[in-house]
Design a protein around this motif. Structure first.
Motif, PDB file in Angstrom:
ATOM      1  N   LYS A  43      15.473  28.288  47.211  1.00 10.96           N
ATOM      2  CA  LYS A  43      14.556  28.141  48.347  1.00 10.96           C
ATOM      3  C   LYS A  43      13.499  27.080  48.084  1.00 10.96           C
ATOM      4  CE  LYS A  43      15.022  32.991  49.705  1.00 10.96           C
ATOM      5  NZ  LYS A  43      14.324  34.305  49.803  1.00 10.96           N
ATOM      6  N   GLY A  44      13.457  26.557  46.855  1.00 12.59           N
ATOM      7  CA  GLY A  44      12.492  25.522  46.544  1.00 12.59           C
ATOM      8  C   GLY A  44      11.184  26.048  45.996  1.00 12.59           C
ATOM      9  N   GLU A  45      11.175  27.296  45.556  1.00 10.07           N
ATOM     10  CA  GLU A  45       9.954  27.876  44.992  1.00 10.07           C
ATOM     11  C   GLU A  45       9.610  27.174  43.673  1.00 10.07           C
ATOM     12  OE1 GLU A  45       8.095  29.959  46.438  1.00 10.07           O
ATOM     13  OE2 GLU A  45       9.347  30.918  47.975  1.00 10.07           O
ATOM     14  N   TYR A  46       8.331  26.883  43.474  1.00  9.55           N
ATOM     15  CA  TYR A  46       7.935  26.233  42.233  1.00  9.55           C
ATOM     16  C   TYR A  46       7.475  27.275  41.225  1.00  9.55           C
ATOM     17  CZ  TYR A  46       2.915  27.019  42.686  1.00  9.55           C
ATOM     18  OH  TYR A  46       1.690  27.611  42.747  1.00  9.55           O
ATOM     19  N   PHE A  47       7.499  26.894  39.954  1.00  7.81           N
ATOM     20  CA  PHE A  47       6.992  27.752  38.889  1.00  7.81           C
ATOM     21  C   PHE A  47       6.652  26.862  37.705  1.00  7.81           C
ATOM     22  CE2 PHE A  47      11.521  27.361  38.513  1.00  7.81           C
ATOM     23  CZ  PHE A  47      11.746  27.161  37.152  1.00  7.81           C
ATOM     24  N   ASP A  48       5.867  27.389  36.790  1.00  7.62           N
ATOM     25  CA  ASP A  48       5.409  26.599  35.647  1.00  7.62           C
ATOM     26  C   ASP A  48       6.178  26.893  34.373  1.00  7.62           C
ATOM     27  OD1 ASP A  48       2.927  25.120  36.692  1.00  7.62           O
ATOM     28  OD2 ASP A  48       2.547  27.177  37.341  1.00  7.62           O
ATOM     29  N   ALA A  49       6.812  28.068  34.278  1.00  5.33           N
ATOM     30  CA  ALA A  49       7.547  28.419  33.067  1.00  5.33           C
ATOM     31  C   ALA A  49       8.397  29.655  33.320  1.00  5.33           C
ATOM     32  CB  ALA A  49       6.594  28.671  31.893  1.00  5.33           C
ATOM     33  N   ILE A  50       9.358  29.878  32.422  1.00  2.00           N
ATOM     34  CA  ILE A  50      10.199  31.070  32.450  1.00  2.00           C
ATOM     35  C   ILE A  50      10.000  31.842  31.155  1.00  2.00           C
ATOM     36  CG2 ILE A  50      12.577  31.946  32.440  1.00  2.00           C
ATOM     37  CD1 ILE A  50      13.369  29.562  34.140  1.00  2.00           C
ATOM     38  N   PHE A  51       9.793  33.154  31.274  1.00  2.00           N
ATOM     39  CA  PHE A  51       9.738  34.039  30.118  1.00  2.00           C
ATOM     40  C   PHE A  51      10.946  34.959  30.186  1.00  2.00           C
ATOM     41  CE2 PHE A  51       5.398  32.654  30.589  1.00  2.00           C
ATOM     42  CZ  PHE A  51       4.969  32.462  29.277  1.00  2.00           C
ATOM     43  N   ASN A  52      11.772  34.934  29.162  1.00  2.00           N
ATOM     44  CA  ASN A  52      13.031  35.673  29.178  1.00  2.00           C
ATOM     45  C   ASN A  52      13.048  36.689  28.032  1.00  2.00           C
ATOM     46  OD1 ASN A  52      15.755  36.517  29.077  1.00  2.00           O
ATOM     47  ND2 ASN A  52      16.431  34.573  29.959  1.00  2.00           N
ATOM     48  N   SER A  53      13.162  37.972  28.383  1.00  2.00           N
ATOM     49  CA  SER A  53      13.231  39.021  27.356  1.00  2.00           C
ATOM     50  C   SER A  53      14.568  39.756  27.385  1.00  2.00           C
ATOM     51  CB  SER A  53      12.081  40.024  27.541  1.00  2.00           C
ATOM     52  OG  SER A  53      12.233  40.733  28.745  1.00  2.00           O
ATOM     53  N   ALA A  54      15.570  39.145  28.034  1.00  2.00           N
ATOM     54  CA  ALA A  54      16.899  39.766  28.113  1.00  2.00           C
ATOM     55  C   ALA A  54      17.619  39.642  26.774  1.00  2.00           C
ATOM     56  CB  ALA A  54      17.725  39.098  29.210  1.00  2.00           C
ATOM     57  N   THR A  55      18.692  40.401  26.625  1.00  2.00           N
ATOM     58  CA  THR A  55      19.516  40.268  25.430  1.00  2.00           C
ATOM     59  C   THR A  55      20.335  38.982  25.522  1.00  2.00           C
ATOM     60  OG1 THR A  55      21.299  41.557  26.435  1.00  2.00           O
ATOM     61  CG2 THR A  55      19.669  42.756  25.106  1.00  2.00           C
ATOM     62  N   LEU A  56      20.750  38.466  24.393  1.00  2.00           N
ATOM     63  CA  LEU A  56      21.458  37.189  24.353  1.00  2.00           C
ATOM     64  C   LEU A  56      22.712  37.176  25.218  1.00  2.00           C
ATOM     65  CD1 LEU A  56      21.293  36.179  20.587  1.00  2.00           C
ATOM     66  CD2 LEU A  56      20.303  34.929  22.494  1.00  2.00           C
ATOM     67  N   THR A  57      23.469  38.280  25.192  1.00  2.00           N
ATOM     68  CA  THR A  57      24.781  38.312  25.850  1.00  2.00           C
ATOM     69  C   THR A  57      24.740  38.820  27.286  1.00  2.00           C
ATOM     70  OG1 THR A  57      25.178  40.514  24.918  1.00  2.00           O
ATOM     71  CG2 THR A  57      25.988  38.621  23.668  1.00  2.00           C
ATOM     72  N   SER A  58      23.573  39.202  27.785  1.00  2.00           N
ATOM     73  CA  SER A  58      23.486  39.707  29.156  1.00  2.00           C
ATOM     74  C   SER A  58      23.580  38.554  30.142  1.00  2.00           C
ATOM     75  CB  SER A  58      22.169  40.464  29.359  1.00  2.00           C
ATOM     76  OG  SER A  58      21.101  39.551  29.552  1.00  2.00           O
ATOM     77  N   PRO A  59      23.857  38.837  31.436  1.00  4.49           N
ATOM     78  CA  PRO A  59      23.907  37.770  32.445  1.00  4.49           C
ATOM     79  C   PRO A  59      22.590  37.014  32.589  1.00  4.49           C
ATOM     80  CG  PRO A  59      24.974  39.743  33.262  1.00  4.49           C
ATOM     81  CD  PRO A  59      24.306  40.135  31.977  1.00  4.49           C
ATOM     82  N   LEU A  60      21.475  37.628  32.143  1.00  3.25           N
ATOM     83  CA  LEU A  60      20.186  36.950  32.175  1.00  3.25           C
ATOM     84  C   LEU A  60      19.918  36.178  30.887  1.00  3.25           C
ATOM     85  CD1 LEU A  60      18.017  39.827  33.691  1.00  3.25           C
ATOM     86  CD2 LEU A  60      18.433  37.628  34.782  1.00  3.25           C
ATOM     87  N   GLY A  61      20.837  36.232  29.938  1.00  5.14           N
ATOM     88  CA  GLY A  61      20.588  35.713  28.604  1.00  5.14           C
ATOM     89  C   GLY A  61      20.915  34.245  28.410  1.00  5.14           C
ATOM     90  N   LEU A  62      21.586  33.965  27.305  1.00  2.00           N
ATOM     91  CA  LEU A  62      21.771  32.595  26.843  1.00  2.00           C
ATOM     92  C   LEU A  62      22.553  31.733  27.827  1.00  2.00           C
ATOM     93  CD1 LEU A  62      20.826  31.213  24.254  1.00  2.00           C
ATOM     94  CD2 LEU A  62      23.101  31.580  23.298  1.00  2.00           C
ATOM     95  N   ASN A  63      23.609  32.281  28.440  1.00  2.00           N
ATOM     96  CA  ASN A  63      24.416  31.485  29.370  1.00  2.00           C
ATOM     97  C   ASN A  63      23.613  31.062  30.591  1.00  2.00           C
ATOM     98  OD1 ASN A  63      26.755  31.446  27.852  1.00  2.00           O
ATOM     99  ND2 ASN A  63      27.579  33.306  28.761  1.00  2.00           N
ATOM    100  N   LEU A  64      22.737  31.940  31.072  1.00  6.33           N
ATOM    101  CA  LEU A  64      21.908  31.584  32.221  1.00  6.33           C
ATOM    102  C   LEU A  64      20.938  30.462  31.857  1.00  6.33           C
ATOM    103  CD1 LEU A  64      20.949  32.024  35.106  1.00  6.33           C
ATOM    104  CD2 LEU A  64      19.424  33.813  34.269  1.00  6.33           C
ATOM    105  N   ILE A  65      20.348  30.536  30.675  1.00  6.77           N
ATOM    106  CA  ILE A  65      19.425  29.480  30.243  1.00  6.77           C
ATOM    107  C   ILE A  65      20.157  28.143  30.154  1.00  6.77           C
ATOM    108  CG2 ILE A  65      17.985  28.655  28.331  1.00  6.77           C
ATOM    109  CD1 ILE A  65      17.287  31.557  27.764  1.00  6.77           C
ATOM    110  N   ARG A  66      21.365  28.160  29.586  1.00  7.20           N
ATOM    111  CA  ARG A  66      22.160  26.927  29.512  1.00  7.20           C
ATOM    112  C   ARG A  66      22.409  26.357  30.909  1.00  7.20           C
ATOM    113  NH1 ARG A  66      25.731  29.747  25.629  1.00  7.20           N
ATOM    114  NH2 ARG A  66      25.215  29.070  23.509  1.00  7.20           N
TER     115      ARG A  66
END
Length: 390
Positions: A43-66
């Motif tokens: 939608k074009g929402e802006y943000f200044d940073a992402i804080f990620n506390s998910a596990t490495l292998t979860s859908p929110l984890g390493l693959n999403l960051i990549r």
């Protein structure tokens, strides 16, 4: 002015603690699955940073960051929050994925804010520009070149066929020759999805009364969703109490996992596919059985809405049901005209379950390549002559 940050986590308590600690300094947006976050991002929402506390292998984890860093191309810093020991190998893996820094789940406030100010300063201009230029998935250059060459060549060569089919559609029933509906594609982005019209003009209005014919619908012999037990099957077999319990309307404890499964069943199947659909016209039946109704999607490919090969873009009513961590990964892949699930069982006389289709979508999202796309295209032609009416 407070900075706006995104928190990705499946543990709501962790987010509440983080939000409470930094309430005066940060505006926190919380997402517990990647689909909702990608939809918000598109939608074009802006943000200044992402804080990620998910596990490495979860859908929110390493693959999403990549995906966010390499495919979508976000410039904002990503902070990894963890209470576990981080080895040098893991640090290297996180850095290669695009993580800017690593903090504990309960970081020192001043240290984190100082680091955030430093890292987010250079990306502020790009973040503000995202209001006008929403982030979008970027196809690998080789895949995009292939898509443009194929779509342009096909549109030019097939233009006489387009005219003939459009005439046949209009002769059989009143209404336009072409039909579009809004579909959800890569990154949960919505676009106009074009086809030759194969149904009667009032087909959408008839759908609500025909959902009992859905071949993806779960069996009606399942137990009623109201009949819960205080233990889910897995915990009962292990001889342990459920870790997360809820209280139902009668004041009785129920397993949260069991409750969520029951609610998904109650809401119905995610996909809708009706065999021998009475809304389809005679010429529409021919177009569908030969997949000629899909030809206008070459225009979508040329525009960049889709790729020749990918996961099928979904109608809004289907996409909104696939927002769980388990299945949202299917949206982190190109949307396509044909794909892995179409050539896996379609045309072989067997029904494909909803779960099988989801798993094939996720499999493609994790491993797509130009070589694999070419293999799927070669398998698509035999699948066009399908034995079942879908």
């Amino acid at each position: 002015m407070r900075k706006r940050v995104v928190c990705l986590a499946s543990d709501e308590q962790e987010i509440q603690n983080f939000t409470s600690e930094f309430a005066e300094d940060l505006e926190v947006w919380y997402f517990d699955n990647p689909t909702n976050f990608l939809s918000w991002l598109a939608k074009g929402e802006y943000f200044d940073a992402i804080f990620n506390s998910a596990t490495l292998t979860s859908p929110l984890g390493l693959n999403l960051i990549r995906t966010l860093k390499k495919d979508i191309g976000i410039k904002e810093p990503v902070f990894w929050l963890t209470n576990d020991a981080v080895s040098s190998n893991l640090e290297t893996l996180l850095a290669e994925a695009g993580v800017s820094d690593i903090f504990s789940q309960n970081p020192e406030k001043e240290k984190l804010l100082t680091r955030l100010d430093y890292l987010s300063h250079s990306g502020k201009t790009a973040a503000l520009q995202s209001k006008k230029n929403p982030y979008a998935y970027k196809n690998p250059i080789g895949k995009r070149i292939f898509d443009v060459l194929v779509s342009v060549t096909a549109l030019l060569c097939l233009s006489p066929l387009f005219l003939l089919l459009a005439l046949l559609v209009k002769l059989e029933s009143k209404g336009p020759a072409f039909y579009y509906s809004y579909r959800v594609g890569t990154g949960y982005r919505t676009f106009r999805f074009w086809k030759f019209r194969s149904m009667r003009p009032n087909a959408d209005k008839m759908l609500a009364s025909m959902k009992n014919l859905n071949q993806y619908q779960k069996s009606s012999v399942e137990e009623p969703t109201q009949q819960f037990t205080s233990l889910c099957t897995a915990c009962a077999a292990a001889g342990t109490m459920c870790q997360n319990q809820l209280i139902d309307g009668h004041g009785k404890p129920v397993c949260e996992k069991q409750y969520k499964v029951a609610k998904r069943a109650e809401n119905g199947a995610a996909f809708i596919k009706i065999a021998n659909d009475p809304r389809i016209t005679k010429i529409g039946m021919f177009l569908r059985n030969t997949s000629l109704d899909e030809l206008p999607q070459l225009y979508n490919v040329l525009r960049g809405d889709m790729s020749i090969v990918g996961n099928r873009p979904l109608p809004l009513y289907e996409a909104e049901k696939i927002t769980t961590d388990q299945f949202a990964a299917r949206f982190i892949a190109p949307a396509g005209i044909t794909g892995l699930w179409q050539v896996s069982k379609r045309g072989k006389g067997g029904n494909m379950s909803e779960e099988e289709r989801k798993e094939l979508d996720i499999e493609y999202a994790k491993s797509f390549s130009l070589k694999k796309d070419l293999q799927i295209i070669l398998k698509t032609f035999p699948a066009l002559f399908q034995k079942e009416n879908v």
